[in-house]
Motif scaffolding. Structure first.
Motif, PDB file in Angstrom:
ATOM      1  N   MET A   1     -30.477  20.759  90.827  1.00 31.93           N
ATOM      2  CA  MET A   1     -30.024  20.074  92.037  1.00 31.93           C
ATOM      3  C   MET A   1     -28.732  20.708  92.558  1.00 31.93           C
ATOM      4  O   MET A   1     -27.894  21.149  91.785  1.00 31.93           O
ATOM      5  N   VAL A   2     -28.588  20.713  93.871  1.00 35.57           N
ATOM      6  CA  VAL A   2     -27.362  21.189  94.506  1.00 35.57           C
ATOM      7  C   VAL A   2     -26.555  19.969  94.930  1.00 35.57           C
ATOM      8  O   VAL A   2     -27.078  19.062  95.573  1.00 35.57           O
ATOM      9  N   LYS A   3     -25.279  19.948  94.566  1.00 34.08           N
ATOM     10  CA  LYS A   3     -24.396  18.858  94.977  1.00 34.08           C
ATOM     11  C   LYS A   3     -23.477  19.388  96.075  1.00 34.08           C
ATOM     12  O   LYS A   3     -22.854  20.438  95.912  1.00 34.08           O
ATOM     13  N   LYS A   4     -23.396  18.622  97.191  1.00 29.07           N
ATOM     14  CA  LYS A   4     -22.634  19.076  98.349  1.00 29.07           C
ATOM     15  C   LYS A   4     -21.624  18.010  98.770  1.00 29.07           C
ATOM     16  O   LYS A   4     -21.956  16.833  98.860  1.00 29.07           O
ATOM     17  N   TRP A   5     -20.396  18.487  99.024  1.00 24.99           N
ATOM     18  CA  TRP A   5     -19.349  17.621  99.555  1.00 24.99           C
ATOM     19  C   TRP A   5     -18.831  18.242 100.847  1.00 24.99           C
ATOM     20  O   TRP A   5     -18.630  19.455 100.924  1.00 24.99           O
ATOM     21  N   GLU A  11     -15.698  22.713 102.501  1.00 26.77           N
ATOM     22  CA  GLU A  11     -17.103  22.408 102.236  1.00 26.77           C
ATOM     23  C   GLU A  11     -17.434  23.001 100.873  1.00 26.77           C
ATOM     24  O   GLU A  11     -17.229  24.192 100.635  1.00 26.77           O
ATOM     25  N   VAL A  12     -17.934  22.149  99.973  1.00 27.64           N
ATOM     26  CA  VAL A  12     -18.151  22.562  98.587  1.00 27.64           C
ATOM     27  C   VAL A  12     -19.618  22.358  98.214  1.00 27.64           C
ATOM     28  O   VAL A  12     -20.159  21.263  98.396  1.00 27.64           O
ATOM     29  N   ASP A  13     -20.244  23.409  97.701  1.00 28.42           N
ATOM     30  CA  ASP A  13     -21.616  23.329  97.192  1.00 28.42           C
ATOM     31  C   ASP A  13     -21.610  23.809  95.747  1.00 28.42           C
ATOM     32  O   ASP A  13     -21.163  24.927  95.461  1.00 28.42           O
ATOM     33  N   ILE A  14     -22.115  22.963  94.848  1.00 26.93           N
ATOM     34  CA  ILE A  14     -22.189  23.349  93.440  1.00 26.93           C
ATOM     35  C   ILE A  14     -23.654  23.427  93.029  1.00 26.93           C
ATOM     36  O   ILE A  14     -24.389  22.443  93.096  1.00 26.93           O
ATOM     37  N   TYR A  15     -24.042  24.618  92.607  1.00 31.29           N
ATOM     38  CA  TYR A  15     -25.399  24.866  92.126  1.00 31.29           C
ATOM     39  C   TYR A  15     -25.384  24.832  90.602  1.00 31.29           C
ATOM     40  O   TYR A  15     -24.354  24.570  89.977  1.00 31.29           O
ATOM     41  N   GLU A  16     -26.517  25.135  90.020  1.00 24.27           N
ATOM     42  CA  GLU A  16     -26.616  25.091  88.560  1.00 24.27           C
ATOM     43  C   GLU A  16     -25.732  26.148  87.912  1.00 24.27           C
ATOM     44  O   GLU A  16     -25.129  25.914  86.868  1.00 24.27           O
ATOM     45  N   ARG A  17     -25.639  27.328  88.555  1.00 28.66           N
ATOM     46  CA  ARG A  17     -24.901  28.431  87.941  1.00 28.66           C
ATOM     47  C   ARG A  17     -23.793  29.006  88.817  1.00 28.66           C
ATOM     48  O   ARG A  17     -23.228  30.038  88.485  1.00 28.66           O
ATOM     49  N   ILE A  19     -20.673  28.095  92.234  1.00 30.02           N
ATOM     50  CA  ILE A  19     -20.022  27.203  93.183  1.00 30.02           C
ATOM     51  C   ILE A  19     -19.657  28.014  94.418  1.00 30.02           C
ATOM     52  O   ILE A  19     -19.210  29.160  94.313  1.00 30.02           O
ATOM     53  N   VAL A  20     -19.873  27.420  95.594  1.00 35.53           N
ATOM     54  CA  VAL A  20     -19.544  28.062  96.862  1.00 35.53           C
ATOM     55  C   VAL A  20     -18.587  27.149  97.614  1.00 35.53           C
ATOM     56  O   VAL A  20     -18.892  25.974  97.841  1.00 35.53           O
ATOM     57  N   VAL A  21     -17.422  27.692  97.994  1.00 35.50           N
ATOM     58  CA  VAL A  21     -16.401  26.904  98.688  1.00 35.50           C
ATOM     59  C   VAL A  21     -16.028  27.597  99.992  1.00 35.50           C
ATOM     60  O   VAL A  21     -15.644  28.769  99.994  1.00 35.50           O
ATOM     61  N   SER A  22     -16.157  26.866 101.107  1.00 37.25           N
ATOM     62  CA  SER A  22     -15.638  27.327 102.397  1.00 37.25           C
ATOM     63  C   SER A  22     -14.384  26.509 102.674  1.00 37.25           C
ATOM     64  O   SER A  22     -14.461  25.339 103.067  1.00 37.25           O
ATOM     65  N   SER A  23     -13.231  27.119 102.441  1.00 35.97           N
ATOM     66  CA  SER A  23     -11.976  26.366 102.448  1.00 35.97           C
ATOM     67  C   SER A  23     -11.234  26.485 103.770  1.00 35.97           C
ATOM     68  O   SER A  23     -11.222  27.536 104.397  1.00 35.97           O
ATOM     69  N   PHE A  24     -10.591  25.373 104.168  1.00 37.46           N
ATOM     70  CA  PHE A  24      -9.740  25.353 105.360  1.00 37.46           C
ATOM     71  C   PHE A  24      -8.265  25.296 104.977  1.00 37.46           C
ATOM     72  O   PHE A  24      -7.395  25.295 105.840  1.00 37.46           O
ATOM     73  N   VAL A  25      -7.990  25.196 103.678  1.00 38.82           N
ATOM     74  CA  VAL A  25      -6.611  25.154 103.177  1.00 38.82           C
ATOM     75  C   VAL A  25      -6.502  26.104 101.991  1.00 38.82           C
ATOM     76  O   VAL A  25      -7.510  26.540 101.437  1.00 38.82           O
ATOM     77  N   ASP A  26      -5.265  26.416 101.590  1.00 31.77           N
ATOM     78  CA  ASP A  26      -5.090  27.220 100.389  1.00 31.77           C
ATOM     79  C   ASP A  26      -4.849  26.308  99.189  1.00 31.77           C
ATOM     80  O   ASP A  26      -4.780  25.081  99.316  1.00 31.77           O
ATOM     81  N   TYR A  27      -4.721  26.915  98.013  1.00 30.02           N
ATOM     82  CA  TYR A  27      -4.623  26.121  96.786  1.00 30.02           C
ATOM     83  C   TYR A  27      -3.355  25.269  96.752  1.00 30.02           C
ATOM     84  O   TYR A  27      -3.374  24.128  96.282  1.00 30.02           O
ATOM     85  N   LYS A  28      -2.252  25.787  97.275  1.00 26.26           N
ATOM     86  CA  LYS A  28      -1.000  25.024  97.256  1.00 26.26           C
ATOM     87  C   LYS A  28      -1.124  23.735  98.065  1.00 26.26           C
ATOM     88  O   LYS A  28      -0.619  22.680  97.667  1.00 26.26           O
ATOM     89  N   GLN A  29      -1.805  23.824  99.209  1.00 21.44           N
ATOM     90  CA  GLN A  29      -2.015  22.627 100.027  1.00 21.44           C
ATOM     91  C   GLN A  29      -2.925  21.634  99.310  1.00 21.44           C
ATOM     92  O   GLN A  29      -2.709  20.420  99.360  1.00 21.44           O
ATOM     93  N   LEU A  30      -3.963  22.151  98.636  1.00 24.01           N
ATOM     94  CA  LEU A  30      -4.862  21.282  97.871  1.00 24.01           C
ATOM     95  C   LEU A  30      -4.105  20.578  96.753  1.00 24.01           C
ATOM     96  O   LEU A  30      -4.247  19.363  96.541  1.00 24.01           O
ATOM     97  N   GLU A  31      -3.281  21.340  96.034  1.00 28.58           N
ATOM     98  CA  GLU A  31      -2.523  20.787  94.908  1.00 28.58           C
ATOM     99  C   GLU A  31      -1.533  19.723  95.382  1.00 28.58           C
ATOM    100  O   GLU A  31      -1.326  18.700  94.718  1.00 28.58           O
ATOM    101  N   LYS A  32      -0.933  19.958  96.553  1.00 30.35           N
ATOM    102  CA  LYS A  32       0.034  19.001  97.094  1.00 30.35           C
ATOM    103  C   LYS A  32      -0.653  17.718  97.552  1.00 30.35           C
ATOM    104  O   LYS A  32      -0.159  16.607  97.310  1.00 30.35           O
ATOM    105  N   MET A  58     -14.675  31.980 102.608  1.00 30.06           N
ATOM    106  CA  MET A  58     -15.733  31.453 101.753  1.00 30.06           C
ATOM    107  C   MET A  58     -15.717  32.224 100.446  1.00 30.06           C
ATOM    108  O   MET A  58     -15.698  33.455 100.444  1.00 30.06           O
ATOM    109  N   LYS A  59     -15.722  31.499  99.345  1.00 28.83           N
ATOM    110  CA  LYS A  59     -15.699  32.121  98.026  1.00 28.83           C
ATOM    111  C   LYS A  59     -16.886  31.627  97.214  1.00 28.83           C
ATOM    112  O   LYS A  59     -17.255  30.454  97.269  1.00 28.83           O
ATOM    113  N   GLU A  60     -17.458  32.538  96.449  1.00 31.39           N
ATOM    114  CA  GLU A  60     -18.580  32.198  95.574  1.00 31.39           C
ATOM    115  C   GLU A  60     -18.256  32.688  94.176  1.00 31.39           C
ATOM    116  O   GLU A  60     -17.863  33.841  93.986  1.00 31.39           O
TER     117      GLU A  60
END
Length: 201
Positions: A1-5, A11-17, A19-32, A58-60
């Motif tokens: 199953m694919v889980k999507k948020w 936008e985050v999609d997690i597959y069995e093996r 993860i694909v992330v299309s991010s609008f922020v960087d990690y520092k903003q996420l952490e904050k 987009m990162k995979e």
């Protein structure tokens, strides 16, 4: 199953093996923004997140089963705060690989031996005169260049012959033969004038 948020930050999609992330922020903003959720994440997940969150990219990334489970728990914790529903879909089946059918080239009418059907040959004869002491006084090489179409059915088109290194031969540097019918022979005669200094001993 694919889980999507579908978060406001990514936008985050997690597959069995993977993860694909299309991010609008960087990690520092996420952490904050999600300090508590990031703080509770395992060290393994904290090591993965910075590479996934690069602003407007987009990162995979491939993940193993334990990482996949931990990432699902992490994004579910954020979804609970933001009121985002996770969508589960069946993972698409991989498309079967289509192997194009190999098409064998139609054999030439004269094919069969794998050898060329035209033959190029050069024949030369040496005529010379000697002085009374046996030394060569004058010599001439008479030569013939010939091309034969040895095929039985196919005509040969546009044959180009190029000659080099024969400055004393009355041969052009290039000869073009427009066509040769099956069994036809083309010939070109030439001469090479040899002086005393070039004569063989």
């Amino acid at each position: 199953m694919v889980k999507k948020w579908r978060f406001k930050f990514a936008e985050v999609d997690i597959y069995e093996r993977k993860i694909v992330v299309s991010s609008f922020v960087d990690y520092k903003q996420l952490e904050k923004e999600y300090k508590n959720q990031v703080g509770k994440a395992s060290n393994e997940i904290k090591a993965i997140l910075p590479g996934l969150f690069e602003k407007k990219r987009m990162k995979e990334t491939d993940v193993n089963s334990s990482q996949q489970k931990a990432l699902v728990d992490f994004f579910n914790s954020i979804a609970k705060v933001d009121g985002v529903q996770v969508v589960e879909e069946k993972e698409p089946e991989p498309e079967p690989e289509v192997v194009p059918k190999r098409q064998e080239a139609a054999p030439r009418r004269d094919a069969g031996t794998g050898k060329s059907k035209y033959k190029l040959s050069i024949a030369e004869a040496l005529d010379f005169k000697t002085e009374y002491d046996g030394k060569i006084a004058d010599a001439t090489v008479n030569g013939v260049v010939s091309v034969v179409n040895g095929g039985s059915k196919n005509r040969i088109w546009d044959i180009d012959l190029r000659f080099g290194g024969g400055e004393k031969a009355d041969l052009p540097k290039e000869i073009h033969i427009p066509e040769l019918d099956p069994g036809e022979e083309w010939k070109h005669e030439y001469k090479i004038k040899i002086g005393k200094e070039d004569a063989p001993l």
